[in-house]
Scaffold this motif. Structure first.
Motif, mmCIF file in Angstrom:
data_model
loop_
_atom_site.group_PDB
_atom_site.id
_atom_site.type_symbol
_atom_site.label_atom_id
_atom_site.label_comp_id
_atom_site.label_asym_id
_atom_site.label_seq_id
_atom_site.Cartn_x
_atom_site.Cartn_y
_atom_site.Cartn_z
ATOM 1 N N GLU A 112 55.707 59.001 -30.158
ATOM 2 C CA GLU A 112 56.206 60.390 -29.714
ATOM 3 C C GLU A 112 54.870 61.417 -30.069
ATOM 4 O O GLU A 112 54.081 61.146 -30.980
ATOM 5 C CB GLU A 112 57.417 60.761 -30.488
ATOM 6 C CG GLU A 112 58.534 60.025 -30.173
ATOM 7 C CD GLU A 112 59.189 60.182 -28.852
ATOM 8 O OE1 GLU A 112 58.876 61.291 -28.042
ATOM 9 O OE2 GLU A 112 59.644 59.226 -28.075
ATOM 10 N N PRO A 113 54.620 62.323 -29.117
ATOM 11 C CA PRO A 113 55.716 62.776 -28.222
ATOM 12 C C PRO A 113 55.296 62.138 -26.733
ATOM 13 O O PRO A 113 54.214 61.529 -26.650
ATOM 14 C CB PRO A 113 55.344 64.271 -27.985
ATOM 15 C CG PRO A 113 53.890 64.586 -28.351
ATOM 16 C CD PRO A 113 53.733 63.251 -29.644
ATOM 17 N N ALA A 114 56.221 61.975 -25.922
ATOM 18 C CA ALA A 114 56.016 61.101 -24.652
ATOM 19 C C ALA A 114 55.211 62.179 -23.623
ATOM 20 O O ALA A 114 55.350 63.374 -23.545
ATOM 21 C CB ALA A 114 57.340 60.935 -24.056
ATOM 22 N N VAL A 115 54.449 61.403 -22.626
ATOM 23 C CA VAL A 115 53.812 62.290 -21.869
ATOM 24 C C VAL A 115 54.323 61.801 -20.425
ATOM 25 O O VAL A 115 54.667 60.802 -20.141
ATOM 26 C CB VAL A 115 52.090 61.595 -21.763
ATOM 27 C CG1 VAL A 115 51.245 62.324 -20.629
ATOM 28 C CG2 VAL A 115 51.686 61.854 -23.088
ATOM 29 N N LEU A 116 55.002 63.099 -19.578
ATOM 30 C CA LEU A 116 55.767 62.949 -18.699
ATOM 31 C C LEU A 116 54.909 63.280 -17.354
ATOM 32 O O LEU A 116 53.910 64.159 -17.471
ATOM 33 C CB LEU A 116 56.997 63.822 -18.858
ATOM 34 C CG LEU A 116 57.570 63.667 -20.405
ATOM 35 C CD1 LEU A 116 58.802 64.613 -20.470
ATOM 36 C CD2 LEU A 116 58.285 62.218 -20.309
ATOM 37 N N LEU A 117 55.770 62.938 -16.421
ATOM 38 C CA LEU A 117 55.006 63.400 -15.083
ATOM 39 C C LEU A 117 56.187 63.882 -14.183
ATOM 40 O O LEU A 117 57.240 63.417 -14.216
ATOM 41 C CB LEU A 117 54.551 62.204 -14.178
ATOM 42 C CG LEU A 117 53.970 62.538 -12.768
ATOM 43 C CD1 LEU A 117 52.736 63.463 -12.787
ATOM 44 C CD2 LEU A 117 54.011 61.316 -11.795
ATOM 45 N N GLU A 118 56.063 65.181 -13.907
ATOM 46 C CA GLU A 118 57.129 65.901 -12.913
ATOM 47 C C GLU A 118 56.537 66.026 -11.623
ATOM 48 O O GLU A 118 55.374 66.332 -11.418
ATOM 49 C CB GLU A 118 57.183 67.343 -13.665
ATOM 50 C CG GLU A 118 57.948 67.407 -15.312
ATOM 51 C CD GLU A 118 58.313 68.598 -15.761
ATOM 52 O OE1 GLU A 118 58.992 69.031 -16.354
ATOM 53 O OE2 GLU A 118 57.493 69.788 -15.188
ATOM 54 N N GLU A 119 57.637 65.725 -10.853
ATOM 55 C CA GLU A 119 57.561 65.750 -9.213
ATOM 56 C C GLU A 119 58.492 66.887 -8.516
ATOM 57 O O GLU A 119 59.581 66.747 -9.038
ATOM 58 C CB GLU A 119 57.558 64.661 -8.712
ATOM 59 C CG GLU A 119 56.659 63.456 -9.213
ATOM 60 C CD GLU A 119 56.987 62.110 -8.454
ATOM 61 O OE1 GLU A 119 56.610 61.625 -7.479
ATOM 62 O OE2 GLU A 119 57.858 61.363 -9.343
#
Length: 717
Positions: free
Chosen positions: A688-695
């Motif tokens: 953690e923390p997670a690395v996210l991709l938002e579309e």
């Protein structure tokens, strides 16, 4: 930009102003040529990791060379702090001062060494000549000056504050020379480079004095002041075209050399009229790892993005940055205090600052009334240098340090009208260059096995982000080396813009106990497929003290830039060409770009069906509004009119609020996993923390409006 007569105050000749401006620019370029011709370091001669500049007596920039832009800040701080430090001390023609301490002299990191010389016209001090370059070794715990293992600045290098005189009246200060050479691993190369910096300054001094002789001292001073004012006026006019407002964004520096944590780089940009303020309050506190950023380089990192985006045709002088105020808390990641280590802050946190400023200016530019300014939006550049430093003893007994400048081969962000540059370098590197394979092999005991584009780094989009590159070498003429690596763009990769995807990340591996030498002995080219190894060891993001032996293969891959626009808006013929050229795989052509090929040619009808199916897949059903045929690359970036936000690709209405993002469809996934599905390599974050991709997707037409990398709330610093 030539001097426009509309900017010239009454009573001044625009031709004379322009001749003087160009003369100063020519002088700093000639200083760079003098340095290259007198240096023996490939860091300078092959890759141009230096800057040259001229300053007025107070430390204001007359002219600055187009090599490394974040030295704008570090060079200015070095000169200004020197002026303050030696106030009242005797000063003579032929003097030269040396400094490299980030905390007291503003250097980006200790290897970036400044030599500053006074310029006298007659008996009057009229300015300073400044030359700065990355020197191959400056002492400290690790060869090459990068110290992932350091917990304080005292471990990193020999620290030289402002005011250390290395030449006096044209001759070396012998005791200073002895101290310097006693503390570095390659003393002959070090001293030769110091002399080359002095030679660069001497060239600038001669040429500037000749210019003053030609124009007269009073006219020289008066006309340089006017040129400052002209540059400031142009930049302020560009800033005024941005949409007023308060904009915030984050970037994240990865791994401080000891622990794989994420460190916040936060900025609030306030744009009002023709003034912009960049406030970095809210960034992480300084850390005990080598990623802290000196304040001088913070200024330079802001300039690295602001200048090419808003002042792309404005010759750099003191006036260019006058309209931008930079604020940062003392004791923070972006303005640290001793004993914070700092030897890689510029290539990690500094590069994140440039990326952050790019994102903020993208937001302010997207709603500008000026088409010129809207066209400055772009995919974010990969930045964040991927480093490899090798040190050891050759078979002939000679000690060497290889700081491999191939680390500068990262991709740039895509533009509204073009793909990003492959291996274009960092945003700060106006004149980026990569070393020749043959030059590295001639100077160092390495043998390259391949050097090619890293096709897993591309930022997909209507215009692609630039590729980074990948290379591999094995030792040839040495039995073992000690390796230092840093890959600061591994997990949190560069954003795209307007529906373009993020580029891929960077990293290193060592293929242990391989068959490389047997293949060479048998006359077989040691390709990736022909090589076998006992283990393929993925190295840490930052690591030092790695032993590499004669049977091992060292592999490094470099990150790519973010894309621009929805990939489904890319011209099918360009996708077909990409596949033919090997820039994009055929599976990516179908699954990312929606382009169906038959014998290498575009199948138009099948492509239309495939793209419609992908848009429907994004929505979990059939789009209610079609995308217009021939929609342009920038047609997926939301625009605003009197009725609110809309998607230019289809005309579909998105929102009437201030922020359109709250009213569209958002898909969130783990960045490494989702980008991996698109054929883009990003290092998986294991903690953690997670690395996210938002579309972010138009709910009416299925157009990809924006993608963005986000770090989950939680344990980030």
């Amino acid at each position: 930009m030539t001097t426009n007569s509309s900017y010239v105050p009454a009573g001044y000749d625009p031709v004379t102003l322009e001749v003087l401006r160009m003369r100063l620019d020519s002088i700093v370029e000639e200083m760079g040529s003098a340095m290259i011709r007198s240096s023996g370091s490939p860091v300078i001669t092959e890759s141009g990791d230096f800057n040259t500049a001229l300053f007025d007596p107070e430390g204001k920039i007359y002219s600055y060379s187009d090599f490394v832009q974040f030295h704008i800040g570090s060079g200015s701080v070095a000169v200004q702090n020197l002026v303050a430090e030696i106030a009242g001390e005797p000063l003579y023609p032929g003097d030269a001062f040396i400094c490299n301490d980030p905390h007291t002299a503003g250097s980006a990191h200790p290897p970036d060494t400044n030599v500053i010389s006074p310029i006298f016209y007659g008996e009057e001090l009229i300015g300073w000549a400044q030359s700065q370059a990355h020197l191959v070794d400056v002492g400290g715990m690790t060869p090459g000056g990068f110290a992932p293992g350091a917990y304080d600045c005292y471990s990193e290098a020999l620290r030289l504050p402002p005011g250390v005189k290395v030449f006096e009246r044209g001759k070396p200060v012998e005791w200073v020379r002895r101290v310097l050479l006693n503390n570095v691993r390659v003393p002959t190369l070090f001293w030769n480079d110091v002399r080359s910096l002095v030679a660069s300054n001497n060239t600038g001094i001669r040429r500037l004095c000749g210019t003053v002789e030609e124009f007269g001292l009073e006219q020289f001073r008066d006309h340089t002041r006017v040129n400052f004012e002209i540059a400031e006026r142009v930049v302020r006019e560009r800033i005024a075209l941005l949409a007023d407002g308060v904009y915030t964004a984050d970037e994240w520096t990865e791994h401080n050399g000891h622990v794989n944590e994420l460190y916040r780089v936060h900025c609030t940009m306030t744009k009002s009229g023709d003034q912009v303020t960049m406030d970095f309050t809210g960034s992480s506190p300084q850390t005990d790892g080598f990623i802290n950023l000196s304040y001088g380089t913070l200024i330079g990192s802001v300039a690295s993005a602001l200048v090419p985006i808003l002042a792309w045709d404005v010759p750099f002088n003191e006036g260019v940055m006058t309209a931008c105020t930079v604020l940062a808390e003392r004791g923070s990641l972006v303005n640290p205090e001793p004993p914070a280590p700092i030897s890689n802050g510029h290539l990690t946190t500094g590069a994140r600052v440039s990326r952050l400023v790019t994102k903020l200016l993208n937001e302010a530019a997207r709603t500008s009334d000026s088409e010129l300014i809207r066209a400055r939006t772009q995919g974010v550049w990969a930045d964040s240098w991927t480093g490899g430093i090798s040190a050891g003893t050759r078979d002939d007994g000679e000690y060497f340090v290889l700081f491999n400048m191939d680390g500068g081969g990262m991709g740039t962000g895509a533009q509204p009208v073009a793909d990003g540059l492959d291996c274009g370098g960092m945003m700060t590197q106006v004149n980026n260059a990569l070393p020749d394979v043959e030059m590295n092999e001639m100077l160092y005991p390495v043998l390259y096995l391949w050097k090619r584009l890293n096709t897993a780094s591309v930022g997909h989009g209507a215009h692609r982000g630039g590729h980074g590159h990948e290379f591999a070498w094995t030792l040839h003429g040495a039995g073992e080396v000690t390796q230092t690596v840093f890959a600061p763009n591994a997990q949190v990769v560069a954003d795209g813009f307007g529906g373009g995807y993020s580029g891929g990340g960077s990293g290193h591996a060592v293929w242990r106990a391989s068959n490389v030498n047997r293949l060479i002995d048998e006359g077989i080219v040691p390709t990736e497929h022909a090589l076998h190894s006992a283990d393929r060891e993925l190295l840490e993001i930052n690591q030092q003290g790695i032993a590499i032996g004669a049977e091992d293969v060292f592999v490094q891959w470099v990150a790519g830039g973010g894309g621009y626009g929805d990939p489904l808006l890319r011209e099918p013929a360009l996708v077909a060409r990409d596949v033919a050229d090997g820039y994009v795989t055929e599976s990516a052509a179908v699954d990312v770009y929606g382009v169906e090929l038959a014998d290498g040619a575009v199948d138009g009808a099948a492509t239309e069906r495939r793209r419609a199916a992908l848009r429907a897949e994004r929505l979990g059903g059939q789009p209610t509004r079609p995308v217009e045929a021939g929609a342009k690359a920038d047609s997926s970036a939301p625009r605003r009119d009197t009725q609110g936000w809309y998607c230019p690709a289809s005309g579909a209405r998105l929102s009437t609020g201030e922020d359109w993002r709250a009213d569209v469809l958002t898909r969130t996934s783990i960045a490494a996993q989702r980008l991996g599905e698109l054929g883009v390599r990003v290092r998986t974050r294991e903690s953690e923390p997670a690395v996210l991709l938002e579309e972010l997707i138009s709910p009416s037409c299925g157009t990809l409006l924006e993608t963005r990398i986000r770090v989950a709330e939680g344990e980030a610093r």
